[in-house]
Design a protein around this motif. Sequence first.
Motif, short mmCIF file in Angstrom:
data_model
loop_
_atom_site.label_atom_id
_atom_site.label_comp_id
_atom_site.label_asym_id
_atom_site.label_seq_id
_atom_site.Cartn_x
_atom_site.Cartn_y
_atom_site.Cartn_z
N ASN A 5 0.98 -1.23 0.12
CA ASN A 5 -0.14 0.00 0.07
C ASN A 5 0.70 1.53 -0.13
O ASN A 5 0.43 2.13 -0.83
CB ASN A 5 -1.01 0.02 1.31
CG ASN A 5 -2.11 -0.78 0.96
OD1 ASN A 5 -2.59 -0.90 -0.09
ND2 ASN A 5 -2.91 -1.26 1.98
N VAL A 6 1.97 1.21 0.89
CA VAL A 6 2.83 2.37 1.10
C VAL A 6 3.39 2.66 -0.50
O VAL A 6 3.55 3.97 -1.18
CB VAL A 6 3.64 2.32 2.26
CG1 VAL A 6 4.76 3.51 2.27
CG2 VAL A 6 3.02 2.29 3.47
N ILE A 7 4.15 1.61 -1.03
CA ILE A 7 4.80 1.93 -2.18
C ILE A 7 3.93 2.25 -3.48
O ILE A 7 4.13 3.08 -4.30
CB ILE A 7 6.03 0.88 -2.66
CG1 ILE A 7 5.07 -0.48 -2.70
CG2 ILE A 7 6.90 0.88 -1.59
CD1 ILE A 7 6.14 -1.44 -3.32
N THR B 2 1.05 4.01 -2.94
CA THR B 2 0.27 5.31 -2.67
C THR B 2 1.23 6.57 -2.56
O THR B 2 0.70 7.74 -2.29
CB THR B 2 -0.79 5.21 -1.84
OG1 THR B 2 -0.12 4.69 -0.48
CG2 THR B 2 -1.80 4.10 -2.24
N THR B 3 2.64 6.45 -2.43
CA THR B 3 3.47 7.13 -2.08
C THR B 3 4.51 7.27 -3.12
O THR B 3 4.51 6.59 -4.04
CB THR B 3 3.96 7.23 -0.63
OG1 THR B 3 4.77 6.21 -0.68
CG2 THR B 3 3.01 7.16 0.34
N ARG B 4 5.41 8.33 -3.03
CA ARG B 4 6.69 8.48 -3.82
C ARG B 4 7.79 7.85 -3.38
O ARG B 4 8.95 8.28 -3.80
CB ARG B 4 6.77 9.78 -4.26
CG ARG B 4 5.42 10.26 -5.28
CD ARG B 4 5.34 11.52 -5.37
NE ARG B 4 6.40 12.16 -5.77
CZ ARG B 4 6.92 12.25 -7.20
NH1 ARG B 4 6.26 11.78 -8.42
NH2 ARG B 4 8.43 12.88 -7.36
N VAL B 5 7.71 7.09 -2.48
CA VAL B 5 9.00 6.35 -1.53
C VAL B 5 10.05 5.95 -2.73
O VAL B 5 9.36 5.15 -3.52
CB VAL B 5 8.53 5.57 -0.45
CG1 VAL B 5 8.20 6.52 0.67
CG2 VAL B 5 7.87 4.38 -0.85
N LYS B 6 11.21 5.92 -2.51
CA LYS B 6 12.33 5.22 -3.25
C LYS B 6 13.26 4.50 -2.17
O LYS B 6 13.43 5.12 -1.33
CB LYS B 6 12.97 6.17 -4.29
CG LYS B 6 12.25 7.01 -5.16
CD LYS B 6 12.36 6.06 -6.50
CE LYS B 6 11.17 6.61 -7.44
NZ LYS B 6 9.78 6.40 -7.30
N LEU B 7 13.65 3.33 -2.53
CA LEU B 7 14.81 2.79 -1.73
C LEU B 7 15.85 3.51 -1.58
O LEU B 7 16.36 4.04 -2.69
CB LEU B 7 15.02 1.25 -2.28
CG LEU B 7 14.06 0.22 -2.05
CD1 LEU B 7 14.72 -1.07 -2.56
CD2 LEU B 7 13.69 -0.13 -0.50
N PRO B 8 16.48 3.54 -0.48
CA PRO B 8 16.13 3.12 1.04
C PRO B 8 14.84 4.12 1.43
O PRO B 8 15.14 5.21 1.32
CB PRO B 8 17.29 2.76 1.54
CG PRO B 8 18.04 4.20 1.25
CD PRO B 8 17.73 4.37 -0.30
N PHE B 9 14.01 3.41 2.12
CA PHE B 9 12.93 4.26 2.71
C PHE B 9 12.39 3.59 4.08
O PHE B 9 12.67 2.24 4.21
CB PHE B 9 11.85 4.69 1.81
CG PHE B 9 10.86 3.53 1.49
CD1 PHE B 9 11.13 2.65 0.41
CD2 PHE B 9 9.97 3.07 2.45
CE1 PHE B 9 10.33 1.62 0.23
CE2 PHE B 9 9.16 2.14 2.03
CZ PHE B 9 9.41 1.42 0.87
N GLY B 10 11.82 4.24 5.04
CA GLY B 10 11.30 3.51 6.13
C GLY B 10 9.93 4.05 6.26
O GLY B 10 9.39 4.86 5.79
#
Length: 508
Positions: free
Chosen positions: A222-224, A226-234
């Motif tokens: 769900n988080v990846i 619906t958001t724009r996070v890129k590895l590495p992320f927490g």
Amino acid sequence: MSSPAEPANLMEAIVSLAKRRGFIYLSSEIYGGFNGFFDYGPLGAELKKNIRDCWWNDMVRRRDDIVGLESSIIMHPKVWEASGHVAGFTDPLVDCKVSKQRYRADQLFFAAVVVDGKTVGYVSALESENTAAELQAAAEAFKRKKAIQGALAPVAPKEFTEARPEEIEFIPSPATGEPGSLTPPRSFNMMFQTNVGALTDASSVAYLRPETAQGMFADFRNVIDTTRVKLPFGIAQIGKSFRNEITPRNFIFRSREFEQMEMEYFIHPDADWLKCHEEWLAWCQDWLKSIGLPASHLSLYEHPKEKLSFYSRRTVDIMFKYPFGVQELWGIAARSDYDLQQHQKFSGVPQVYFDEATKTKVVPHVIEPALGVDRTLLAVLCAAYAEDEAPDEKGKMEKRTVLRFSPRIAPVKVAILPLLKNKEVLTHRARALHAKLKRRYAVQYDDGGAIGKRYRRQDEAGTPWCVTIDFDTIEKPGDTFTLRDRDTMQQKRITEAELFALLEEQVY
Ligand code: ATP
């Protein structure tokens, strides 16, 4: 300022102050309390909230690589099958059939009493700072009581988990001092069970979460998406967890309902996980210092390789020197890709991240710093507690109890004290300052009793500053107040703008 003194029984003093000043109460106290459960009173609730807020601000808001989450406490029961908690979240339980006491086998120690090379009996003791010395003393007492002649060998303490079946009936119960009543250890699952829906059969069984971490794994996709996070992320979360601990103890240190602040830091499987683990270890220690824990009370415990869970590459605990011993405060684990792989297997939903650089799908690995809010609060209370001396109204020195909280987490930041309660000019100015300050900060207005008494009250609550509105405030130019520092007890005059600047700098 005289040097802070540690009272003989620091833990007793802290428990008593925590109750007296409304930091921590026993849960359901009017019914005699409920073992392993606690309530936080007005000052405790503020202190706890400040600890949470500092963590959230530093971990989530002030970083660009971490997002927050609040997942449900009761999750699909399959989550706990996949994570391994249904099968393996157990502690070894030992019953005393006579006293009905229950012990954790890894916290119950025993030793053979060996005289002239022959085992003549057994002694037992609960885990403490002095387990070996207690067992030695018990062995000497055993030999004396039974009037056995010969040379007593030094005891070799062992965990009850290591007791051979033929030894168990000879090991005395710590409750009765007599052998024959302890059962062999058996696995006890620490998850609290409940039923969801109207039926109370096996099909409706669910669990109160024993950790918040699985929420982050279950919502990874769900988080990846619906958001724009890129590895590495927490992904970070603060919330309640529940464990049916066999022996809740040491006040709020080990309880059955507690709160955790956990973060799962997802990294590429090819990333340098050891470097990342080291970085988090450093970050966590710095954070503890930023809320006022002294470096001298912190140490590291590296879990031995042979005791690591099979999926863990490395776990290091940040330990705190509590009055009852050096104990785990914060666990920082390198958990490989175990959890995501398990959820992929049990749910059938791919738990993958698309790596733009290599155009491949990968299952990330994870570094997990897992901290207890209650254990942090207890550490903060222990580190802040001090006794010294301060002058009373007549200048005579008297004992003072003070909580030297960092301004970041102090429950009350400033107390506003009009010198006299019945002088309208003073109270009017004090109330105006109070109204302005309380829009941004937790502050207290106190006009009850002599000024010295009011200072003492605030010292015990850990309030870093007291502001007194006196006749100089009204009569002299500059509209200044007396600012009294909790730790140095020094006073100086300060303007309203200077007070706001001080708070802006110290409370963040
Ligand atoms: P312990 O070995 O002390 O039982 P743990 O290694 O099982 O702890 P974790 O599962 O790593 O603990 O949980 C992360 C953090 O949650 C711990 O470092 C601690 O701060 C907190 N915590 C765990 N169990 C409890 C409890 N029963 N009461 C209060 N805090 C707890």
